[in-house]
Design a protein around this motif. Sequence first.
Motif, mmCIF file in Angstrom:
data_model
loop_
_atom_site.group_PDB
_atom_site.id
_atom_site.type_symbol
_atom_site.label_atom_id
_atom_site.label_comp_id
_atom_site.label_asym_id
_atom_site.label_seq_id
_atom_site.Cartn_x
_atom_site.Cartn_y
_atom_site.Cartn_z
ATOM 1 N N SER A 67 6.421 -36.961 46.861
ATOM 2 C CA SER A 67 6.844 -38.015 45.943
ATOM 3 C C SER A 67 6.434 -37.672 44.508
ATOM 4 O O SER A 67 7.223 -37.802 43.571
ATOM 5 N N THR A 68 5.203 -37.212 44.340
ATOM 6 C CA THR A 68 4.711 -36.884 42.998
ATOM 7 C C THR A 68 5.535 -35.761 42.378
ATOM 8 O O THR A 68 5.998 -35.861 41.233
ATOM 9 N N ILE A 78 11.945 -42.502 48.263
ATOM 10 C CA ILE A 78 11.913 -42.521 49.728
ATOM 11 C C ILE A 78 10.598 -41.946 50.245
ATOM 12 O O ILE A 78 9.954 -42.511 51.135
ATOM 13 N N SER A 79 10.171 -40.839 49.619
ATOM 14 C CA SER A 79 8.937 -40.236 50.132
ATOM 15 C C SER A 79 7.735 -41.133 49.853
ATOM 16 O O SER A 79 6.789 -41.159 50.638
ATOM 17 N N PHE A 80 7.763 -41.892 48.754
ATOM 18 C CA PHE A 80 6.648 -42.824 48.516
ATOM 19 C C PHE A 80 6.625 -43.919 49.584
ATOM 20 O O PHE A 80 5.568 -44.305 50.085
ATOM 21 N N ALA A 135 19.093 -37.472 42.318
ATOM 22 C CA ALA A 135 18.732 -37.050 43.669
ATOM 23 C C ALA A 135 17.213 -36.943 43.815
ATOM 24 O O ALA A 135 16.629 -37.438 44.784
ATOM 25 N N TRP A 136 16.571 -36.317 42.826
ATOM 26 C CA TRP A 136 15.103 -36.195 42.865
ATOM 27 C C TRP A 136 14.435 -37.570 42.830
ATOM 28 O O TRP A 136 13.450 -37.814 43.523
ATOM 29 N N PHE A 190 -0.223 -38.936 42.119
ATOM 30 C CA PHE A 190 -1.305 -37.963 41.989
ATOM 31 C C PHE A 190 -2.633 -38.560 42.462
ATOM 32 O O PHE A 190 -3.399 -37.922 43.190
ATOM 33 N N VAL A 191 -2.875 -39.829 42.075
ATOM 34 C CA VAL A 191 -4.093 -40.514 42.531
ATOM 35 C C VAL A 191 -4.106 -40.578 44.059
ATOM 36 O O VAL A 191 -5.128 -40.329 44.703
ATOM 37 N N GLN A 192 -2.936 -40.874 44.654
ATOM 38 C CA GLN A 192 -2.850 -40.968 46.119
ATOM 39 C C GLN A 192 -3.112 -39.624 46.795
ATOM 40 O O GLN A 192 -3.685 -39.568 47.880
ATOM 41 N N ILE A 193 -2.696 -38.541 46.135
ATOM 42 C CA ILE A 193 -2.958 -37.212 46.723
ATOM 43 C C ILE A 193 -4.465 -36.981 46.788
ATOM 44 O O ILE A 193 -4.999 -36.563 47.820
#
Lengths: 836, 137
Positions: free
Chosen positions: A39-40, A64-66, A57-58, A150-153
Motif C-alpha cells: 500500500s505504501t 485495496i492493499s490498505f 491504477a496504483w 510507513f508507520v504501519q510497516i
Amino acid sequence: MNILLLQNFGSNGFIGEDLIPGYIGKFFVVLMFFMAVLSTISYFISIYTKNENEKGAWHNLARISFWIHGLAILGIFSTLFFIIFNHKYEYYYAWRHSNNAMPLQYIISCFWEGQEGSFLLWMLWHFILGIILMYSSKAWEKYTMSSLGFVQIILGSMLLGIYLFGKKIGINPFVLLRDEMSNAPIFQRPEYLSMVKDGNGLNVLLQNYWMTIHPPVLFLGFASTTFPFVYAMASLFKKDYTGWVSKVLPWSVFSLSVLGTGIIMGGAWAYEALSFGGFWAWDPVENASLVPWIIGVAGLHTLLVYKNTKNGLHLSFVFNILCFVMIIYSTFLTRSGVLGESSVHSFTDEGLGWQLVAMLAIFTVPTFLFYIYHIRFMPKKNVEEEVNSREFWMFVGALVLIVSAFFITKTTSIELWNKIFDTKYSQPLDIKFHHNKIQLLFGITIAIFTAFTQYLGYKKTNYKGMNWLWGSLGVAVILTIALIFVYELLPDTKLNPNFASYYLSIGNILLLCVALFSLFANASYLLQNQRKYLLQSGGSLAHVGFAIMLVGIVISQYKQEVISTNLERIDYGKDFDAETKADNRLMFKGKSVLMKDYLVTYNKKYSEGDKTYFSVSYEKWDSKQSLELNKNREKKIDFELNPFMQRNGKAGDLVANPSTKHFWNKDVFTNVSSFNSDEGKESTAVVDTLSVGDTFYTTNSYVVLDSLVGNPKIDSIVYSPGLFGIGAYFTISDMDNNKYMAVPSYLIDVNQVNAVKNNPFYSTEAGMKIEILNIMPEQRKIAISHTDIIKPQDFIIMRAIVFPQINLIWLGAIVMVFGGLLSTLKRYIENKKLNI
Amino acid sequence: MKKLHIIALVLVAASIVAIVLLSQDYTTYETFSTAKEKSGKDVKVVGNLVLDKPIEYDPKTNANLFTFYMKDKDNEVHKVIFRGAQPQDFRRSEQLVLTGKMQGNEFYSSNILMKCPSKYVDNEIKEVKEASLMPSK
C-alpha cells in the motif's frame, strides 16, 4: 536474503497440538506486513507517476492493499481470540496471559497484557482511523496514506518474529510454547500438552473493570497522535506547507481528547485498584502518556495561532512531529527494559531493545532532517506579535508547556542517562515532591494564561468584556480566602513548618486561586460570547474542565489526610525524629479504633474464590467525644468497606486491593497492607467421660454437655438400617461470655469394615476441638477428648486516607473531554463547509 | 519575534537554574561501604536478603518497625531497619533495592523494592515504602 520463519512445520510427534490456528495466524501476520508495504509503495508511485491511467491504477491498488492490510489485522485478532478462548496452551501467548477460569472481559484484557497484543491494538486503531483518513483527506490522501502506511510497516515489523542476519525482528503472537521455552525438559515429551492444563492467567492488578476499557482508549489516543504527524509529513511531501493546518485541526483536538480520557482512566484505575493511595504517582508509565499529551496541547495551540494569524508555522511543525516522537520514545522507555528498577510497572526487556531504538531513530532523525530541509521553501513572515494580542500569550503558553514536558521527561529518563553517560543516578527519593514542586509553577502559569488569553483578540486587542475578567479574578480571590480557612491550607505552625511546607502551601494556594480565576473567566467568556452556538464553546469548555480538575487536584492531593495515623506514637528509637509519623494502624478484630471523625472496626475476614476480604466498618464519631466506649453501646455502621488481598497467579505474591467509599465531597480510601495468616495451635488433648449435664473446664472456657441425640441431622448422612449415630450437644462459654454450640458426632455403619466414623467439632473461633472417642449406652455416658486451640490473633494492618473533593478531578476531566469533542466536531464541520 | 525570543531565553535560563536545583533530589546507587562515606545522605543499595539472620517484625508492639539483614554486592552484611510493615512474601524476595541512609553499622531504609521470583512469570518487581512516605505530601 536469509529469512528464517520462526515456525515448526509439520507434525513432529507431539500429541494433541492444534497447529492450524497458528499457521492461519502467521499467514495473517505476513499478509498484514506485506500489504502495508504494498500500500505504501503504491501510494508513493501514484504520487510520482505522470501517466494518468497508471496513477489511477496504483491509487486503487494502494487502497485495496490498505483494506486487506486492515482485514489481516482483524484476522490476527480473531485467530488470537480463538486460541485464547479455547485455551490452546500450546501457544505461548495463551499460556502466558490467560487461564481456564477467565471470564470474557478478562480474555479481552489479556490482549493488552503482552507486548504483541498492545502493538496489535495500536495498529488496529491506525487502520480504523486510517480508513477515515483515506476518505476524508481528499487531495491529501496519497501523501497522508503513504506516511501512515510507513508507520504501519514499522509497527507491523514488531509482530513478525523472524530472524534477519542473526537479529530477531519482532515477537510473533503465534509462537508455540515449546519453541519459546525449548530448554525445559518437559517439551522433550510427546505428550507434554497433557501436562499443561492451565495458563498463567492475567496479572491480578489488571483484573479490574477499568483495565478492560482503559487500554483500548489509551491506545486510541496513542494511535490518533499519529495523524497530526502524518499530516505534517504529508505537507512536506506535497510541498504545501500551509494547507495541512486546517485539515489537521479536527485530528489534533480529537487525539488530545481521547488521549486525555485514556490517561485519566489510567488514573482512575490506579486509584481503584492499586494500594499506593492516589491517582497519580509520576510513574514512568504514566509520564509516558502525559508528556505527549502536553506537547500535543502545545501543538494544537500553535496550529490555532497559525490558522488565525499566519504566524507560528514552524512551531506547529516541530510540536506535532515531537508529539508523535514522544509516543515512540515512551514505547521505547517502557518496553525496552531500560528503566530497570525505577518503575513498578515497567516491562522487562523482551529482546527487542535494538529494534525499539531503531524505530525511535527512524521516526526522529529523518523526519526532523526532512523538515529542516524544507524550511527554506516555507513562507516567511516577519511581523512581531503585539504583547496584548492573543497569539503572543498562546505562544508563551506553548513554550511553558514544552518546558514542563521537558522536566518530566528528564527525570523519567534518568536510567537512560546512566546508560549513556555511565553515571549511577537514580530516581529521587520523594518522586512526587520532586515533580510537584516544579510542575506547580507550570500549573500556575498555564492556569493564568487560560484565564485571560481568550479575552484578548487575535492580532489586535479586543477589550470586550474585560470587566468579566476582573470580576472573575475578584471572585476567585475571595473564594480562595474562604477555602484557605475551610480546608486549612496554611501550614500548621505547631508542626515547625520548614521551607518545603511553606513552598507547597503557598504554591497550592496560588494554584487554587488561579485555577478558580480560569474557571470563572472561561465560564463567563463562554456565557457572553458563545451561548448561542454550543459548537463554538468547545475551547472554553475544555478550559473550564481543566480548571475544575486543577481545583480538585489541589484540594484532594494537598489536603489528603491519613486518618489511620498511629496515635500510640510508638517509640522507634533515638534515631528517628519526632516528625516521623506512622500511617499504618494495627487493628484487632472487633476492637474499634478512633480515626479522626470515624470509629473504625475490623469485623471479620472471609474468602471468595482466591480473594481474602477484610470487612471494615466505619461509624461517624465526634472526635471531641470521650473515647470511653461503653461496652453495651449499640454499634452503628455508617458504611462498610471490603478491601481484599489476592495471590498473583498460583505462586505469586499477595497483592492488596483497596476499597473506597465515595461521597459527593470526599472519598474514604482504605487499604489493608498486611494481615495475620497464622494457623491456630493445638494444645495436648485431654480425655474425659461425661454424662448429660456434666461440665468440663479448659483454660479459656467451660463446656456443658446439654444432651445426647440419636441419629443427629448431619449434612450428607442418610440413615438406613445398619447405619446409626449419636450426636453430643455441647455449649461452650468463653471468658468474654461468648457462647458457641458444638455438635461432634459418632457414626456406626455395621456394613463396613471400618465401622466407626467420628466427626469431631473443630473451631478456631471457639478455640476448641471435641472428639467422641467411644459411647457407653448402658451408663448413658460418652468418652471424649477435648483440645484447646490457641486462637491465632486475628488482626490487620491498615491504612485509611480521606481525599476531599476528589470527584472534581473526574468531573473536570469529563467536561474537558466533552469540550474537546465539541471542538473536533466544529473543526470537522468547518472543513466540510469549505470542502477541503 | 523579538519579545518572544526574550521570553524563550528567560525560560531557558530559568530552566537551567531549576535543573541545577532539582539535581540534588536524585539519589545514587552505592554499596554499604560507599554509603558509609555518604552517611546522612539518602542512597540506594542493591543486595540480597540474608535468611539465616533474624528477620524481625512484631506488629503487636510496633506495626511500623521491621528489621532484617542484607548482603550487598561486595558481600558486606548489615542490619537494615525499615519503618513500615513487613511486605507480604518478603522471605521469597530474590533481590532487594533499599533506599535510605547508613548510620553507624545500620542501614535505615525508607523504601524497599523487591524482586520476587515467580514460578513461570518473569521477575516481578514490588515496591514498599516506609509508612510516613506512603501518601506523599
